[in-house]
Design a protein around this motif. Structure first.
Motif, PDB file in Angstrom:
ATOM      1  N   SER A 121       0.801  -1.220   0.000  1.00  0.00           N
ATOM      2  CA  SER A 121       0.000   0.000   0.000  1.00  0.00           C
ATOM      3  C   SER A 121       0.832   1.268   0.000  1.00  0.00           C
ATOM      4  O   SER A 121       0.287   2.355  -0.146  1.00  0.00           O
ATOM      5  CB  SER A 121      -0.917   0.003   1.230  1.00  0.00           C
ATOM      6  N   LEU A 122       2.140   1.149   0.176  1.00  0.00           N
ATOM      7  CA  LEU A 122       3.012   2.318   0.229  1.00  0.00           C
ATOM      8  C   LEU A 122       4.085   2.196  -0.846  1.00  0.00           C
ATOM      9  O   LEU A 122       4.708   1.144  -0.993  1.00  0.00           O
ATOM     10  CB  LEU A 122       3.654   2.452   1.611  1.00  0.00           C
ATOM     11  N   LYS A 123       4.301   3.250  -1.574  1.00  0.00           N
ATOM     12  CA  LYS A 123       5.180   3.188  -2.732  1.00  0.00           C
ATOM     13  C   LYS A 123       6.661   3.178  -2.358  1.00  0.00           C
ATOM     14  O   LYS A 123       7.465   2.492  -2.967  1.00  0.00           O
ATOM     15  CB  LYS A 123       4.903   4.385  -3.651  1.00  0.00           C
ATOM     16  N   ASN A 124       7.033   3.960  -1.322  1.00  0.00           N
ATOM     17  CA  ASN A 124       8.453   4.201  -1.077  1.00  0.00           C
ATOM     18  C   ASN A 124       8.924   3.618   0.252  1.00  0.00           C
ATOM     19  O   ASN A 124       9.938   4.038   0.781  1.00  0.00           O
ATOM     20  CB  ASN A 124       8.737   5.711  -1.110  1.00  0.00           C
ATOM     21  N   LEU A 125       8.189   2.690   0.824  1.00  0.00           N
ATOM     22  CA  LEU A 125       8.557   2.109   2.109  1.00  0.00           C
ATOM     23  C   LEU A 125       8.843   0.617   1.908  1.00  0.00           C
ATOM     24  O   LEU A 125       8.036  -0.114   1.333  1.00  0.00           O
ATOM     25  CB  LEU A 125       7.439   2.294   3.136  1.00  0.00           C
ATOM     26  N   TYR A 126      10.007   0.189   2.387  1.00  0.00           N
ATOM     27  CA  TYR A 126      10.444  -1.196   2.231  1.00  0.00           C
ATOM     28  C   TYR A 126      10.704  -1.791   3.618  1.00  0.00           C
ATOM     29  O   TYR A 126      10.921  -1.066   4.588  1.00  0.00           O
ATOM     30  CB  TYR A 126      11.716  -1.270   1.383  1.00  0.00           C
ATOM     31  N   ASN A 127      10.712  -3.106   3.678  1.00  0.00           N
ATOM     32  CA  ASN A 127      11.032  -3.762   4.942  1.00  0.00           C
ATOM     33  C   ASN A 127      11.810  -5.041   4.673  1.00  0.00           C
ATOM     34  O   ASN A 127      11.706  -5.662   3.612  1.00  0.00           O
ATOM     35  CB  ASN A 127       9.766  -4.064   5.750  1.00  0.00           C
ATOM     36  N   ILE A 128      12.612  -5.404   5.650  1.00  0.00           N
ATOM     37  CA  ILE A 128      13.382  -6.649   5.597  1.00  0.00           C
ATOM     38  C   ILE A 128      13.263  -7.306   6.969  1.00  0.00           C
ATOM     39  O   ILE A 128      13.243  -6.630   7.996  1.00  0.00           O
ATOM     40  CB  ILE A 128      14.849  -6.373   5.208  1.00  0.00           C
ATOM     41  N   LYS A 129      13.166  -8.628   6.975  1.00  0.00           N
ATOM     42  CA  LYS A 129      12.866  -9.356   8.209  1.00  0.00           C
ATOM     43  C   LYS A 129      14.043 -10.230   8.647  1.00  0.00           C
ATOM     44  O   LYS A 129      14.862 -10.651   7.827  1.00  0.00           O
ATOM     45  CB  LYS A 129      11.631 -10.245   8.018  1.00  0.00           C
ATOM     46  N   PHE A 130      14.074 -10.462   9.955  1.00  0.00           N
ATOM     47  CA  PHE A 130      15.054 -11.373  10.544  1.00  0.00           C
ATOM     48  C   PHE A 130      14.358 -12.108  11.684  1.00  0.00           C
ATOM     49  O   PHE A 130      13.775 -11.487  12.575  1.00  0.00           O
ATOM     50  CB  PHE A 130      16.269 -10.598  11.072  1.00  0.00           C
ATOM     51  N   GLU A 131      14.377 -13.429  11.635  1.00  0.00           N
ATOM     52  CA  GLU A 131      13.727 -14.234  12.660  1.00  0.00           C
ATOM     53  C   GLU A 131      14.753 -14.691  13.699  1.00  0.00           C
ATOM     54  O   GLU A 131      15.883 -15.051  13.356  1.00  0.00           O
ATOM     55  CB  GLU A 131      13.050 -15.462  12.024  1.00  0.00           C
ATOM     56  N   LEU A 132      14.354 -14.668  14.971  1.00  0.00           N
ATOM     57  CA  LEU A 132      15.229 -15.070  16.063  1.00  0.00           C
ATOM     58  C   LEU A 132      14.394 -15.688  17.174  1.00  0.00           C
ATOM     59  O   LEU A 132      13.171 -15.484  17.230  1.00  0.00           O
ATOM     60  CB  LEU A 132      16.037 -13.890  16.589  1.00  0.00           C
ATOM     61  N   LYS A 133      15.043 -16.436  18.042  1.00  0.00           N
ATOM     62  CA  LYS A 133      14.352 -17.143  19.110  1.00  0.00           C
ATOM     63  C   LYS A 133      14.875 -16.697  20.469  1.00  0.00           C
ATOM     64  O   LYS A 133      16.044 -16.353  20.631  1.00  0.00           O
ATOM     65  CB  LYS A 133      14.550 -18.652  18.972  1.00  0.00           C
ATOM     66  N   TYR A 134      13.965 -16.711  21.414  1.00  0.00           N
ATOM     67  CA  TYR A 134      14.342 -16.474  22.809  1.00  0.00           C
ATOM     68  C   TYR A 134      13.522 -17.446  23.646  1.00  0.00           C
ATOM     69  O   TYR A 134      12.303 -17.310  23.774  1.00  0.00           O
ATOM     70  CB  TYR A 134      14.076 -15.041  23.224  1.00  0.00           C
ATOM     71  N   GLY A 135      14.192 -18.410  24.179  1.00  0.00           N
ATOM     72  CA  GLY A 135      13.494 -19.446  24.916  1.00  0.00           C
ATOM     73  C   GLY A 135      12.694 -20.311  23.952  1.00  0.00           C
ATOM     74  O   GLY A 135      13.184 -20.778  22.930  1.00  0.00           O
ATOM     75  N   ALA A 136      11.435 -20.504  24.273  1.00  0.00           N
ATOM     76  CA  ALA A 136      10.563 -21.333  23.437  1.00  0.00           C
ATOM     77  C   ALA A 136       9.804 -20.515  22.407  1.00  0.00           C
ATOM     78  O   ALA A 136       9.052 -21.078  21.617  1.00  0.00           O
ATOM     79  CB  ALA A 136       9.585 -22.093  24.321  1.00  0.00           C
ATOM     80  N   LYS A 137       9.972 -19.198  22.413  1.00  0.00           N
ATOM     81  CA  LYS A 137       9.215 -18.330  21.523  1.00  0.00           C
ATOM     82  C   LYS A 137      10.071 -17.831  20.371  1.00  0.00           C
ATOM     83  O   LYS A 137      11.283 -17.655  20.519  1.00  0.00           O
ATOM     84  CB  LYS A 137       8.646 -17.137  22.296  1.00  0.00           C
ATOM     85  N   SER A 138       9.408 -17.611  19.234  1.00  0.00           N
ATOM     86  CA  SER A 138      10.071 -17.057  18.044  1.00  0.00           C
ATOM     87  C   SER A 138       9.559 -15.647  17.812  1.00  0.00           C
ATOM     88  O   SER A 138       8.366 -15.346  18.016  1.00  0.00           O
ATOM     89  CB  SER A 138       9.792 -17.921  16.821  1.00  0.00           C
ATOM     90  N   TYR A 139      10.465 -14.786  17.365  1.00  0.00           N
ATOM     91  CA  TYR A 139      10.125 -13.382  17.136  1.00  0.00           C
ATOM     92  C   TYR A 139      10.596 -12.973  15.742  1.00  0.00           C
ATOM     93  O   TYR A 139      11.502 -13.583  15.150  1.00  0.00           O
ATOM     94  CB  TYR A 139      10.770 -12.480  18.186  1.00  0.00           C
ATOM     95  N   SER A 140       9.951 -11.933  15.245  1.00  0.00           N
ATOM     96  CA  SER A 140      10.320 -11.363  13.946  1.00  0.00           C
ATOM     97  C   SER A 140      10.790  -9.930  14.179  1.00  0.00           C
ATOM     98  O   SER A 140      10.068  -9.115  14.771  1.00  0.00           O
ATOM     99  CB  SER A 140       9.114 -11.385  12.999  1.00  0.00           C
ATOM    100  N   LEU A 141      11.987  -9.648  13.701  1.00  0.00           N
ATOM    101  CA  LEU A 141      12.541  -8.300  13.787  1.00  0.00           C
ATOM    102  C   LEU A 141      12.499  -7.702  12.383  1.00  0.00           C
ATOM    103  O   LEU A 141      13.121  -8.220  11.451  1.00  0.00           O
ATOM    104  CB  LEU A 141      13.976  -8.333  14.305  1.00  0.00           C
ATOM    105  N   GLU A 142      11.730  -6.628  12.217  1.00  0.00           N
ATOM    106  CA  GLU A 142      11.555  -5.997  10.914  1.00  0.00           C
ATOM    107  C   GLU A 142      12.155  -4.600  10.915  1.00  0.00           C
ATOM    108  O   GLU A 142      11.953  -3.827  11.875  1.00  0.00           O
ATOM    109  CB  GLU A 142      10.073  -5.908  10.545  1.00  0.00           C
ATOM    110  N   TYR A 143      12.851  -4.301   9.837  1.00  0.00           N
ATOM    111  CA  TYR A 143      13.429  -2.970   9.657  1.00  0.00           C
ATOM    112  C   TYR A 143      12.701  -2.311   8.493  1.00  0.00           C
ATOM    113  O   TYR A 143      12.710  -2.806   7.373  1.00  0.00           O
ATOM    114  CB  TYR A 143      14.928  -3.073   9.379  1.00  0.00           C
TER     115      TYR A 143
END
Length: 926
Positions: free
Chosen positions: A65-87
């Motif tokens: 929906s946005l023309k000039n905005l980009y993102n890149i993801k990195f997945e990581l774990k802490y304990g039993a949970k998984s998280y997504s870090l997006e820039y």
């Protein structure tokens, strides 16, 4: 340590430097929490080192929906949970931060930032419901960013996803930290928070306990209009559109959204804020307009959208089934063909519907219209019938007759042919068909047959009322005049020069006799400028027959009489199949030239007989002078002055001097032989070159026995051409891109339908598939035409805006134009907007008509900033407060510093009377 001693003894004799490295134990990553921070820090350092350009090369995705905005993801774990870090980042990394724009990300708009991080759990909700966990995650990201030297703001989504709630933090320097928090009130909003004055007091207490003047920078977005569409007095919005006769299209434009923007307003007290709220939207600094489109502008399942394209798809299905039967009567009922052969429904409308269709085709104001008027220049490349012709109207009715199945088409065609036969037997004109001119061989064969039948009916009509006797009576009128006198209509015998004569049939100056259907049975004759009514005649000339009048001032060679132009028979007209039949017969005889010459001989014999009857004293040379002036070579003879004195001025040019051309004077010339054999007969006594009774019955036999697949092939071609003709007549302004698209549509239709011109289809299944793909292309163009017509008529007073909006939508929709039957991936919503110029504001404001008492029944506390009685449906406000930071040792590290000032407090508010979104950011040195 024991471990160190063991290592030393084991590595004795090795490099001392390697030994020293092996004895080092890193205890900073001893816990899982520390390793989690380390992973975040590593990802941030990598993104910082790459920069936006390299991240794009590594596969950073652009937000839909946005023309000039980009993102890149990195997945990581802490304990039993998984998280997504997006820039999230923009391509123009060094650009200035935009306070408000209609296409910003929610976090950019809420907190006035440009690039940011979001850490969220990999779960269905994507939010963190536990407050300690959210705080811990945010702390981990803050430590990682601080270690990497980054000033990116970081956010964690919390609470229910519908609340769009976040907490965040940003390290802005050595001592300055910025904290973020946003949440939403989803229930009834307090009345005081619906007004700017109440919002100001809501913003003030947390930051300033004094009542002194406070600077703020509100920016208001007001969306107005009628989401359900602009009301009109007419029942349907497209009542006067070309397609309205066949179907009513849903208005693709439900309304317009108007955004009124006030910027950089300094407000010192609540009274000034109240005055700003009471200001009219006309006083806003910027107006931005965007259309609110209906769901029909997107991809819809097959059969859900009704239009020409959907009905053409059904007609193609009928063509596919038509090969199962030998006669059209085989499809009049399911029992005759068998239900197993019908893949679609076989519903046939009742007889009352059939009668209504036939009445519309044959009786209700049907006229012989100009078929070329309003036609696209490329329409003739499609071998169908013109839009206003009878067969084209039949095909358009067939599209909407029942569900356009083969059984309904068969019933309608049989009744249609019966009505045509009735016109033939009763000598009644066939409506919507031209009865003059030649047969247009670029049209389909059924249209050619109907046009020829209309001409045969006209000839048959005149024959039934003894038109021949009328011609004889008309010729006697000319016998009452003396030869050489002026014409009865005032024209003199010298009104036209004989030097302008040409072959009577090939010359554009010769006007073919036109007949009209009148009660008295007379025919109207348009006489050439070279022909004038006969002058007074001598008694011996009473035997003259079939004269159309004097032919200029020409005189006969062997008698001192004026030349008369005769009535002649029209050249026989032929349809495409008649030409092919003559060609096949000629090929069978082995002498195509002789076969073709026979028709020319019959025409020439008829003309010579008519000329002899109109000029009893004429010779072969006189006929050549009238029929083929190019084969008469005049010569000048010297005439003495004495002889001239004894001749009158009229006698000076007689006898005409000249000679035949070389080809006409050859020995054994075929023309002279025909002349010698031709009897002096007027048109009324000649055998007709075209027998209307015989040709008419042959045409009706063709219509009654046409194979079903040949009928459907011509119907498909004509229906596509007629449907495209309706769309072409739509008024959508000066939008050239759509005109080009329609022009290309005609060419695409012509190339796809070309195989249907063959009697037998070699690869039927492939052709049917191509036709179905053609309906998809047609549907795309049809959608664009309907949308263009809707926007054009709504923005008629602002043509620049209309063209600009259509241009934006064309770019958005263009990638879909080449899709096949299976469609493509769902695309993002169309959200392009156009800024309204000053001279266009009045036209846009008139679209927001003042609501009547019945329309404003809902009692709502208005939020102010009305436009013609319409209140905003959404309002966005940005409050900001700045403090001086000059002489502070951390001022150079602040990203928001401007002339030694930083934004210490910022509040973004977006809401309606039932919804309020609040985002708060505070900068502090704690």
């Amino acid at each position: 340590m024991a471990s160190s001693e063991k290592t030393k003894s084991a590595t004795e004799g090795e490099n001392p430097d390697d030994e020293e490295l092996e004895r080092f134990d890193d205890f900073t990553l001893a816990s899982s929490w520390e390793r989690f921070i380390s992973e975040i820090e590593a990802a941030c350092r990598l993104w910082m080192a790459d920069g936006p350009k390299n991240l794009l090369d590594k596969g950073a995705a652009c937000l839909a929906s946005l023309k000039n905005l980009y993102n890149i993801k990195f997945e990581l774990k802490y304990g039993a949970k998984s998280y997504s870090l997006e820039y999230f980042f923009e391509n123009d990394h060094d650009g200035a931060i935009v306070e408000w724009k209609d296409d910003l990300h929610d976090l950019q708009l809420s907190f006035g930032i440009k690039e940011f991080l979001v850490i969220a759990p990999l779960s269905a909700s994507g939010v963190i419901l536990d407050a300690p966990e959210a705080t811990k995650l945010l702390s981990a990201v803050a430590v990682a960013l601080s270690n990497s030297g980054s000033t990116w703001p970081a956010f964690v989504p919390i609470h229910d996803p519908s609340r769009k709630a976040y907490i965040g933090i940003q390290n802005m320097g050595t001592l300055l930290t910025r904290r973020f928090e946003s949440d939403r009130i989803g229930s009834q909003v307090p009345v005081r928070l619906m007004h700017l004055e109440g919002l100001l007091t809501y913003q003030t207490p947390p930051y300033d306990d004094e009542d002194d003047a406070q600077e703020s920078e509100p920016e208001v977005r007001e969306a107005g209009g009628n989401p359900d569409g602009i009301p009109y007095n007419k029942i349907q919005w497209d009542d006067d559109c070309p397609w309205a006769e066949w179907y009513s299209a849903e208005d693709p434009v439900r309304g317009f959204q108007l955004i009124a923007v006030w910027s950089n307003k300094v407000v010192e007290n609540s009274l000034e804020m109240a005055e700003l709220e009471n200001a009219s939207s006309h006083e806003a600094d910027i107006w931005i307009l965007s259309p609110i489109l209906s769901s029909n502008t997107k991809e819809v399942p097959e059969g859900k959208l009704v239009g020409f394209a959907s009905q053409l798809r059904l007609l193609v299905n009928a063509l596919d089934i038509s090969f199962e039967g030998q006669f059209i009567e085989d499809f009049t009922s399911v029992e005759k063909l068998g239900p197993e052969k019908l893949s679609t429904s076989a519903t046939v409308p009742p007889p009352t519907v059939v009668d209504r269709v036939l009445k519309d085709l044959f009786h209700e104001g049907a006229q012989n219209l100009d078929h070329e008027k309003g036609e696209h220049r490329n329409s003739r490349v499609i071998k169908g019938a013109p839009l206003e012709s009878l067969f084209a109207q039949f095909c358009l009715h067939a599209l909407w007759f029942g569900d356009c199945n083969i059984c309904a088409i068969a019933v309608l065609w049989i009744e249609f042919v019966r009505e045509v036969r009735w016109c033939w037997e009763e000598s009644q004109p066939i409506p919507r068909m031209q009865t003059s001119g030649s047969i247009d061989l670029s049209t389909c064969l059924i249209h050619q047959k109907l046009q020829m039948l209309a001409i045969c009916i006209k000839k048959k009509y005149h024959s039934d009322i003894h038109f021949d006797d009328k011609v004889d009576d008309n010729s006697n009128v000319f016998a009452d005049y003396k030869e050489g006198s002026d014409a009865g209509d005032g024209r003199t015998q010298n009104s036209a020069s004989t030097e302008q004569f040409d072959v009577k049939r090939d010359s554009s100056r010769w006007k073919t006799s036109e007949y009209s259907f009148g009660t008295n049975g007379k025919r109207a004759v348009a006489i050439s400028d070279n022909v004038s009514p006969s002058a007074d005649r001598k008694p011996a000339e009473m035997v003259r027959k079939g004269s159309a009048g004097l032919f200029g001032s020409m005189m006969l060679l062997n008698s001192y009489q004026r030349m008369h132009a005769p009535y002649t028979q029209d050249v026989p007209i032929m349809t495409e199949d008649m030409h092919e039949e003559r060609l096949r017969a000629a090929e069978a005889l082995g002498n195509a030239f002789s076969f073709s010459a026979q028709l020319e001989k019959d025409i020439l014999t008829s003309d010579m007989s008519a000329f002899k009857a109109a000029n009893p004293d004429a010779v072969f040379e006189d006929f050549i002078r009238w029929h083929s002036p190019g084969d008469w070579e005049p010569c000048e003879a010297d005439v003495s002055e004495s002889s001239m004195d004894h001749k009158t001025e009229l006698n000076a040019d007689w006898p005409p001097r000249g000679r035949l051309s070389e080809r006409m004077s050859e020995r054994g010339n075929s023309w002279r032989q025909i002349w010698n054999d031709a009897p002096p007969l007027p048109v009324s006594e000649q055998k007709p070159l075209l027998d209307p009774n015989r040709e008419g019955e042959k045409i009706l036999h063709y219509l009654e026995t046409i194979p079903p697949h040949q009928l459907l092939q011509q119907m498909v071609c004509t229906a596509f051409r007629a449907s495209a003709g309706c769309l072409n007549r739509t008024s959508f302004g000066a939008f050239e891109q759509l005109k080009i698209r329609i022009e290309q549509l005609y060419l695409t239709i012509a190339s796809t339908l070309k195989p249907l011109q063959a009697t037998l289809l070699r690869d039927k299944n492939e052709i049917i598939d191509d036709l179905r793909r053609l309906t998809v292309v047609f549907e795309h163009v049809e959608k664009l035409v309907i949308l263009s017509a809707s926007i054009h008529r709504k923005l008629l007073a602002a043509p620049r805006l209309s063209t600009a909006i259509l241009g934006d939508y064309f770019k958005y929709y263009l990638p879909r134009m080449g899709m096949g039957l299976e469609g493509g991936n769902e695309q993002e919503e169309f959200n392009e907007k156009q800024q309204v110029k000053g001279h266009e504001r009045a036209a846009i404001a008139d679209m927001f008509m003042t609501p009547t008492a019945n329309q404003s029944w809902r009692k709502v506390l208005s939020m102010g900033n009305l436009l013609n009685g319409h209140e905003p449906i959404l309002r966005e406000i940005i409050f900001s407060k700045r403090d001086n930071v000059s002489d502070n040792h951390y001022a150079s590290f602040t990203r928001s510093s401007l002339d030694h000032e930083i934004e210490t407090h910022r509040m973004y508010i977006c809401g309606t009377s039932n919804d309020l979104q609040v985002a708060l950011s505070v900068s502090s040195s704690d």
